[in-house]
Design a protein around this motif. Structure first.
Motif: not given
Length: 341
Positions: A60-72, A77-78
């Motif tokens: 999770p990011t500070d603004d309520g979003g999401l950071r998804i790593g390139a190798l996920v 992810l689904a």
């Protein structure tokens, strides 16, 4: 498959430094290895980044979003609880793509960077400007059933194949990129994929020695209904003939917000601001949705064998908007997909 050098990078800096001309990044390899076996792509070296730290997390990011790593992996992810709760559109799109085995291997970064392609790209005996600039485009006037009708050029009419990227474009995703000097930059997905123009072999805005490190999603739109609808020739393991990703918020019986992206019909994951603007502050109706479809498809350029995509895209958009605005019940099946009519 031709001989190649294999290098396992110990850091992002090393991976970038090893990206000499002729070298390619490899992670899941679900697209690259197939093309190497066919000798459509013949890299001199592969740079393996699968062991690098910091690229395999969903955070999770500070603004309520999401950071998804390139190798996920696409499968992880689904199934991720945060994705299913806040961005179900992305989960549904991922589940609609490829097979379970491929989703276990395919990565977020690799999915974004998979080659935009058509059957002529796969066949070295056929002319293809994407594979060899200046050869010509065999798909024009040929078997063009799976090709694009929007954003095409005289040089190429291939359609972008990703389900994931269509969902990410509707969700206003951004792509994190790191260069060889360690400098990082963020690019809206709207600007990440190139249109073919006269250089269809150049498919993204990645610079020399740059690597995709993550995808960022903004916070979910409160109250929005998210829908992914995919029409294809068979129920699984098939590219979209037409797909629509929609995030729509209703207020007072009118459409307050609408974000729409399209697959199967564009040279890149397609989005048209004019289509969305035509819906805002209006009451949902089949007539309104048909008007939006006309705006979307007005610039379509078709071949005899892909002209069916114009009425199919119109019907698919109308059906998706009916569901997203509550005029019709949800489509059958967890992935909200359909077969070709």
């Amino acid at each position: 498959m031709r001989p190649f050098d294999y290098r396992r990078a110990a850091s992002l800096e090393e991976a970038s430094a090893r990206l000499d001309p002729g070298a390619r990044i490899i992670a899941g390899g679900t697209n690259l290895l197939d093309l190497m076996k066919l000798q459509v792509m013949t890299p001199e070296a592969l740079v393996d980044i699968t062991r690098l730290p910091g690229l395999s997390e969903v955070e999770p990011t500070d603004d309520g979003g999401l950071r998804i790593g390139a190798l996920v992996p696409n499968a992880d992810l689904a199934a991720h609880p945060r994705v299913r709760a806040g961005w179900p559109l992305l989960s549904r799109a991922l589940l609609a793509g490829a097979s379970g085995q491929l989703r276990n291997k395919a990565t977020t970064g690799g999915n974004l960077l998979q080659r935009t392609r058509c059957p002529y790209f796969y066949d070295p005996c056929q002319p293809c400007n994407k594979r060899a600039p200046g050869e010509g485009c065999g798909a024009q006037g040929g078997a063009a059933r799976m090709t694009a009708i929007l954003g095409v050029s005289e040089a190429c009419i291939a359609a972008h194949p990703s389900d994931m990227a269509v969902a990410l474009r509707a969700l206003d995703a951004e792509v994190e990129i790191r260069g060889a000097d360690g400098a990082a930059r963020s690019v809206p997905l709207d600007d990440f994929h190139r249109l073919p123009g006269d250089r269809p072999d150049l498919e993204s805005t990645l610079g020399e020695r740059e690597i995709v490190t993550a995808v960022r999603l903004p916070a979910p739109r409160p109250g929005a209904t998210q829908v992914y609808r995919k029409v294809r020739d068979r129920a699984s393991y098939a590219f979209a003939l037409v797909s629509v990703a929609a995030s729509v918020r209703m207020q007072g019986g009118r459409i307050a917000e609408a974000a729409l992206a399209f697959g199967g019909i564009g040279a890149r994951p397609w989005r048209d601001a004019d289509v969305e603007a035509a819906l805002i502050e209006r009451e949902p109706s089949d007539a309104l949705f048909a008007e939006a479809a006309e705006i979307l498809l007005a610039p379509a350029r078709t071949e005899p064998s892909n002209a069916f995509k114009v009425p199919l895209a119109r019907r698919t958009l109308i059906a998706t908007l009916r569901e997203a605005t509550g005029l019709a019940p949800a489509a059958a099946g967890p992935d909200q997909t359909g077969d070709a009519a």
